[in-house]
Enzyme design. Sequence first.
Site, PDB file in Angstrom:
ATOM      1  N   LYS A 248      32.080   2.176  17.611  1.00  0.00           N
ATOM      2  CA  LYS A 248      31.145   3.161  17.037  1.00  0.00           C
ATOM      3  C   LYS A 248      30.082   3.553  18.081  1.00  0.00           C
ATOM      4  O   LYS A 248      29.786   4.744  18.264  1.00  0.00           O
ATOM      5  CB  LYS A 248      30.490   2.544  15.787  1.00  0.00           C
ATOM      6  CG  LYS A 248      29.220   3.197  15.305  1.00  0.00           C
ATOM      7  CD  LYS A 248      29.470   4.453  14.528  1.00  0.00           C
ATOM      8  CE  LYS A 248      28.137   5.098  14.144  1.00  0.00           C
ATOM      9  NZ  LYS A 248      28.314   6.381  13.486  1.00  0.00           N
TER      10      LYS A 248
ATOM     11  N   THR B  56      24.881   0.859  11.264  1.00  0.00           N
ATOM     12  CA  THR B  56      25.008   0.926  12.725  1.00  0.00           C
ATOM     13  C   THR B  56      23.943  -0.005  13.302  1.00  0.00           C
ATOM     14  O   THR B  56      22.748   0.273  13.179  1.00  0.00           O
ATOM     15  CB  THR B  56      24.785   2.359  13.235  1.00  0.00           C
ATOM     16  OG1 THR B  56      25.691   3.230  12.545  1.00  0.00           O
ATOM     17  CG2 THR B  56      25.040   2.447  14.721  1.00  0.00           C
TER      18      THR B  56
ATOM     19  N   LYS C  75      18.988   6.691  18.026  1.00  0.00           N
ATOM     20  CA  LYS C  75      19.224   5.277  17.690  1.00  0.00           C
ATOM     21  C   LYS C  75      20.578   4.815  18.227  1.00  0.00           C
ATOM     22  O   LYS C  75      20.685   3.773  18.870  1.00  0.00           O
ATOM     23  CB  LYS C  75      19.180   5.113  16.167  1.00  0.00           C
ATOM     24  CG  LYS C  75      19.584   3.729  15.689  1.00  0.00           C
ATOM     25  CD  LYS C  75      19.873   3.700  14.197  1.00  0.00           C
ATOM     26  CE  LYS C  75      20.653   2.444  13.849  1.00  0.00           C
ATOM     27  NZ  LYS C  75      21.032   2.354  12.444  1.00  0.00           N
TER      28      LYS C  75
HETATM   29  P1  NAD Z   1      18.854   5.361   4.842  1.00  0.00           P
HETATM   30  O1  NAD Z   1      17.562   4.976   5.496  1.00  0.00           O
HETATM   31  O2  NAD Z   1      18.931   6.624   4.048  1.00  0.00           O
HETATM   32  O3  NAD Z   1      19.360   4.158   3.889  1.00  0.00           O
HETATM   33  C1  NAD Z   1      19.090   2.799   4.138  1.00  0.00           C
HETATM   34  C2  NAD Z   1      18.577   2.183   2.835  1.00  0.00           C
HETATM   35  O4  NAD Z   1      18.358   0.788   3.020  1.00  0.00           O
HETATM   36  C3  NAD Z   1      17.231   2.777   2.384  1.00  0.00           C
HETATM   37  O5  NAD Z   1      17.386   3.344   1.103  1.00  0.00           O
HETATM   38  C4  NAD Z   1      16.291   1.585   2.381  1.00  0.00           C
HETATM   39  O6  NAD Z   1      15.331   1.624   1.324  1.00  0.00           O
HETATM   40  C5  NAD Z   1      17.258   0.426   2.185  1.00  0.00           C
HETATM   41  N1  NAD Z   1      16.732  -0.869   2.577  1.00  0.00           N
HETATM   42  C6  NAD Z   1      15.992  -1.182   3.663  1.00  0.00           C
HETATM   43  N2  NAD Z   1      15.711  -2.506   3.670  1.00  0.00           N
HETATM   44  C7  NAD Z   1      16.303  -3.020   2.560  1.00  0.00           C
HETATM   45  C8  NAD Z   1      16.357  -4.322   1.990  1.00  0.00           C
HETATM   46  N3  NAD Z   1      15.756  -5.358   2.574  1.00  0.00           N
HETATM   47  N4  NAD Z   1      17.041  -4.487   0.841  1.00  0.00           N
HETATM   48  C9  NAD Z   1      17.646  -3.427   0.220  1.00  0.00           C
HETATM   49  N5  NAD Z   1      17.612  -2.182   0.706  1.00  0.00           N
HETATM   50  C10 NAD Z   1      16.946  -1.982   1.859  1.00  0.00           C
HETATM   51  O7  NAD Z   1      19.939   5.358   6.009  1.00  0.00           O
HETATM   52  P2  NAD Z   1      21.400   6.009   5.940  1.00  0.00           P
HETATM   53  O8  NAD Z   1      21.362   7.348   6.545  1.00  0.00           O
HETATM   54  O9  NAD Z   1      21.951   5.800   4.565  1.00  0.00           O
HETATM   55  O10 NAD Z   1      22.169   5.075   6.994  1.00  0.00           O
HETATM   56  C11 NAD Z   1      22.527   3.753   6.679  1.00  0.00           C
HETATM   57  C12 NAD Z   1      23.201   3.132   7.900  1.00  0.00           C
HETATM   58  O11 NAD Z   1      24.385   3.890   8.201  1.00  0.00           O
HETATM   59  C13 NAD Z   1      22.335   3.168   9.165  1.00  0.00           C
HETATM   60  O12 NAD Z   1      22.546   1.999   9.894  1.00  0.00           O
HETATM   61  C14 NAD Z   1      22.824   4.402   9.898  1.00  0.00           C
HETATM   62  O13 NAD Z   1      22.608   4.329  11.297  1.00  0.00           O
HETATM   63  C15 NAD Z   1      24.303   4.363   9.551  1.00  0.00           C
HETATM   64  N6  NAD Z   1      24.936   5.700   9.588  1.00  0.00           N
HETATM   65  C16 NAD Z   1      24.282   6.791   9.100  1.00  0.00           C
HETATM   66  C17 NAD Z   1      24.897   8.038   9.169  1.00  0.00           C
HETATM   67  C18 NAD Z   1      24.195   9.276   8.644  1.00  0.00           C
HETATM   68  O14 NAD Z   1      24.638  10.389   8.965  1.00  0.00           O
HETATM   69  N7  NAD Z   1      23.136   9.154   7.848  1.00  0.00           N
HETATM   70  C19 NAD Z   1      26.186   8.163   9.717  1.00  0.00           C
HETATM   71  C20 NAD Z   1      26.849   7.024  10.163  1.00  0.00           C
HETATM   72  C21 NAD Z   1      26.196   5.789  10.106  1.00  0.00           C
END
Ligand code: NAD
Length: 304
Positions: free
Chosen positions: A171, A96, A246
């Site tokens: 979204k 997102t 966010k």
């Molecule tokens: P998260 O923080 O658990 O996962 C993100 C991952 O990206 C982390 O493990 C982090 O270490 C990794 N990362 C950061 N920089 C990096 C890089 N340069 N190279 C490789 N890896 C890197 O977040 P999430 O909850 O898994 O969400 C991921 C995305 O999905 C976000 O944008 C979030 O807004 C969106 N989203 C989340 C949800 C939810 O319920 N968690 C629902 C819909 C959408």
Amino acid sequence: MTSIAWIGLGNMGSRMSAHLVDAGHEVRGFDVVDAFREAAGARGIVPVGSVGEAVDGAEVVILSLPKGEHVRAVLAGDGGVFAHAAPGTLILDTSTVDLETSAWSHSESRSRGFRFVDSPVSGGIQGAEAATLAFMLGGESADVEAATAIVTPMAGNVLAVGEATHGIAAKLVNNMMLGVSILAMSEGATLAKHLGLDAQSFFDVARVSSGDSWAVRTWYPVPGVVPGAAANANFDASFSAMLCHKDVELAVAGAAAAGVEVPAATLIRDQLQRLLDDGFGGKDCTLVIREASPDGTVDGWDGR
Ligand code: NAD
């Protein structure tokens, strides 16, 4: 079988990528956190040590990263996707992000000969685990068609929303509407209580009347009314205040850029911000009900 690079193996990425392995694809995964790479290995992903290694030879690259700045760095940074992927590679961003980053990702990908589809998801960690996510796809129609085939093993619904950035726009607007629904529900639930109504009795009215909403049905913020609501578990997060903030913040920024007035979204954004400021960003977003409380106490919450 398709060779897929997965970048970002956090809460969402670790679960989503495992479904692609189950669907028979070869998935190479990278995360900056060592432990997440190891855990992904246990779910059948081939863990690798860099973005470059992941995308080398991949036909599809999928991102699941925290914010726009991470997406820009992973795509265009030294050792990033643009530097290592083969021309024609299909890049999907399930993160997102802000609308500007999505537009930038499309134009920078296209100018280098890559195909890009904005592919945000709805349904949370449970949806990622159960492969029931809603995917909202934006891009060239042939690319969206190719993306649909790839994301289907992770999805309950795949929606081809329109052209570039329309997936992420949908979204953000959807989640802004959820935020405003939470605001209405919080004020309604609190007023009902202080007018002497029994919570279950009022819920039964709203549920079949014009006050009904997805938020009311799923997250009614009073203990003992809706199974699964965070109010039943001390407001531990099902959708955290941080993530909700966010998404609403990104929508409010999009509205400002488009010249659209969104006072209700701005209000819930500010209420969520106060939860973050008070150290409750990890709590559920429905804890904003504290804002309507005459004395700051909330039924079902221990205040910590
Ligand atoms: P998260 O923080 O658990 O996962 C993100 C991952 O990206 C982390 O493990 C982090 O270490 C990794 N990362 C950061 N920089 C990096 C890089 N340069 N190279 C490789 N890896 C890197 O977040 P999430 O909850 O898994 O969400 C991921 C995305 O999905 C976000 O944008 C979030 O807004 C969106 N989203 C989340 C949800 C939810 O319920 N968690 C629902 C819909 C959408």
